[in-house]
Design an enzyme around this catalytic site. Structure first.
Site, PDB file in Angstrom:
ATOM      1  N   LYS A 224      39.737   5.369 -62.443  1.00 25.47           N
ATOM      2  CA  LYS A 224      39.123   4.346 -63.124  1.00 25.47           C
ATOM      3  C   LYS A 224      40.345   4.211 -64.220  1.00 25.47           C
ATOM      4  O   LYS A 224      40.506   5.507 -64.882  1.00 25.47           O
ATOM      5  CB  LYS A 224      37.665   4.727 -63.694  1.00 25.47           C
ATOM      6  CG  LYS A 224      37.336   3.809 -65.025  1.00 25.47           C
ATOM      7  CD  LYS A 224      35.906   4.132 -65.330  1.00 25.47           C
ATOM      8  CE  LYS A 224      35.533   3.343 -66.627  1.00 25.47           C
ATOM      9  NZ  LYS A 224      34.117   3.685 -67.162  1.00 25.47           N
ATOM     10  N   LYS A 278      38.698   1.056 -60.014  1.00 31.28           N
ATOM     11  CA  LYS A 278      38.041   0.157 -61.198  1.00 31.28           C
ATOM     12  C   LYS A 278      39.136  -0.095 -62.415  1.00 31.28           C
ATOM     13  O   LYS A 278      39.803   0.965 -62.541  1.00 31.28           O
ATOM     14  CB  LYS A 278      36.822   0.905 -61.762  1.00 31.28           C
ATOM     15  CG  LYS A 278      36.241   0.027 -62.800  1.00 31.28           C
ATOM     16  CD  LYS A 278      35.211   0.922 -63.488  1.00 31.28           C
ATOM     17  CE  LYS A 278      34.700   0.122 -64.521  1.00 31.28           C
ATOM     18  NZ  LYS A 278      33.554   0.864 -65.217  1.00 31.28           N
TER      19      LYS A 278
HETATM   20  C1  PBG Z   1      31.305   3.131 -69.210  1.00 23.42           C
HETATM   21  C2  PBG Z   1      31.419   2.100 -68.148  1.00 23.42           C
HETATM   22  C3  PBG Z   1      32.189   0.962 -68.431  1.00 23.42           C
HETATM   23  C4  PBG Z   1      32.115   0.070 -67.204  1.00 23.42           C
HETATM   24  C5  PBG Z   1      31.117   0.781 -66.330  1.00 23.42           C
HETATM   25  N1  PBG Z   1      30.904   1.913 -67.008  1.00 23.42           N
HETATM   26  C6  PBG Z   1      33.151   0.748 -69.540  1.00 23.42           C
HETATM   27  C7  PBG Z   1      34.279   1.729 -70.137  1.00 23.42           C
HETATM   28  O1  PBG Z   1      34.426   2.538 -69.421  1.00 23.42           O
HETATM   29  O2  PBG Z   1      34.419   1.388 -71.195  1.00 23.42           O
HETATM   30  C8  PBG Z   1      32.781  -1.253 -67.148  1.00 23.42           C
HETATM   31  C9  PBG Z   1      32.217  -2.131 -66.230  1.00 23.42           C
HETATM   32  C10 PBG Z   1      32.610  -3.672 -66.372  1.00 23.42           C
HETATM   33  O3  PBG Z   1      33.755  -3.997 -67.294  1.00 23.42           O
HETATM   34  O4  PBG Z   1      32.105  -4.534 -65.648  1.00 23.42           O
HETATM   35  N2  PBG Z   1      31.349   4.375 -68.641  1.00 23.42           N
END
Ligand code: PBG
Length: 358
Positions: A224, A278
């Site tokens: 991520k 991601k």
């Molecule tokens: C938070 C989380 C995020 C997303 C999913 N879980 C945002 C972040 O890490 O700030 C993003 C999902 C999206 O942008 O559709 N743990």
């Protein structure tokens, strides 16, 4: 042997047609090979298509809010709303009827419940856990995935506990384990740790085994990235205002690729069943490398910013919305993904089912 081009086909000196030497790549020169032959009709294109997209490939991320019979549209995500639990159950029913195998719940937490230690995260009756119970009661066949990270519950918007300005790892992992067990108790089928702390997968897996939750899956957000594409999501869960600073000490540097493979290997070794890359579209190279290296069930998250780009441009008439939706999702299949988390899931599934007449 000399290659003569006599007449229509390449020949050797004796006039024998030269067949391609490398049978693994049987490509004869033009006009032996005309790639347009297999593109000439829909029938030929279907016969030679390498990848397919079906509702089985889709996980639908949804936002839930407190209250009854209400919803709040998210301005930066056209077509997406936060739903109260009763409405969410109805939406989940529709998703299941469209053949979508799983939904993923993200709660909008009331700011009054956000604290420095994030205790609401493992409250058995928090909004997310109530939503899981409500959906599993009505739709036991639909797989329910949850999010494990402290940001919806954190007064400072971070995924981990902050002490003296530092996002502390091991204390956060202890909190995440409590959160994971509360979600498993609520009936979640798939836990989605999205926090990017080190050691969380192993700690959660051990705790799940110890408490008899041996069949709860972990879909690790293994690779991520610290991405600007999460902006609309943070609006949707009400985290934008709260976040102080950025997430670069725990989420990945967008410049790195090899590190993603090391993270995926680590998470699989610690007990993840499935892994995620991601965001999605800017990281298709990572999807392919992960699938090739490990062959594990691999997912991409087409995140909120990707959805916002496509739907925003379509709203202005700059892109053909349905076509870019499908093309963007097919790209993940081509890149080796087994499935995609996408806000387009119901619309895509409906289109696919109408096409096959199912
Ligand atoms: C938070 C989380 C995020 C997303 C999913 N879980 C945002 C972040 O890490 O700030 C993003 C999902 C999206 O942008 O559709 N743990």
């Amino acid at each position: 042997m000399a290659t003569l081009v006599t007449g229509r086909f390449p020949c050797d000196a004796k006039g024998e047609t030269i067949l391609p030497g490398n049978l693994g790549m049987t490509i004869g020169p033009h006009p032996l090979t005309r790639f347009r032959r297999t593109r000439k009709s829909d029938a030929l294109r279907r016969l030679t298509r390498e990848n397919t997209l079906t509702p089985d490939d889709l996980i639908w991320p949804v936002f839930v809010q407190d209250g009854t019979d209400a919803e709040t549209p998210i301005a930066s995500m056209p077509g997406v709303s936060r739903l109260t639990i009763d409405r969410l159950v109805r939406a989940a029913e529709e998703a299941a009827s469209l053949g979508i195998p799983a939904i993923c719940i993200f709660p909008y937490t009331d700011p009054s419940l956000k604290t420095e230690l994030c205790e609401e995260a493992w409250n058995p009756d928090n909004l997310s856990n109530r939503a899981v119970r409500a959906i599993k009661a009505e739709l036991p066949e639909l797989a329910v995935m949850t999010d494990i990270a402290l940001d919806p519950y954190n007064a400072n918007g971070h995924d981990g506990i902050v002490r003296n300005g530092e996002i502390v790892n091991d204390e956060t992992v202890e909190a995440l384990v409590k959160m994971a067990l509360a979600q498993a108790d609520a009936g979640a089928d798939i836990l989605g740790p999205s926090d990017m702390m080190d050691g969380r997968i192993g700690a959660m897996r051990a705790a799940l085994e110890d408490t008899g939750h041996v069949n709860v899956s972990i879909l690790s957000y293994a690779a991520k990235y610290a991405s600007a594409f999460y902006g609309p999501f943070r609006d949707a869960v009400g985290a934008s205002g709260a976040l102080k600073g950025d997430k670069k000490t725990y989420q990945m540097d967008p410049a790195n690729g090899d590190e993603a493979l090391r993270l995926v290997r680590r998470d699989l070794t610690e007990g993840a069943d499935m892994v995620m890359v991601k965001p999605g579209m800017p990281y298709l190279d990572i999807c392919r490398r992960v699938k090739d290296a490990f062959g594990a069930p691999t997912y991409a998250y087409q995140v909120s910013g990707e959805y916002a780009m496509l739907t925003g441009a379509a709203e202005r008439g700059w892109l053909d919305g349905p076509r870019v939706m499908e093309e963007s999702l097919m790209a993940f299949k081509r890149a080796g993904c087994d499935g995609i988390l996408t806000y387009f899931a119901p619309e895509m599934a409906r289109t696919l089912r109408e096409r096959t007449g199912a």
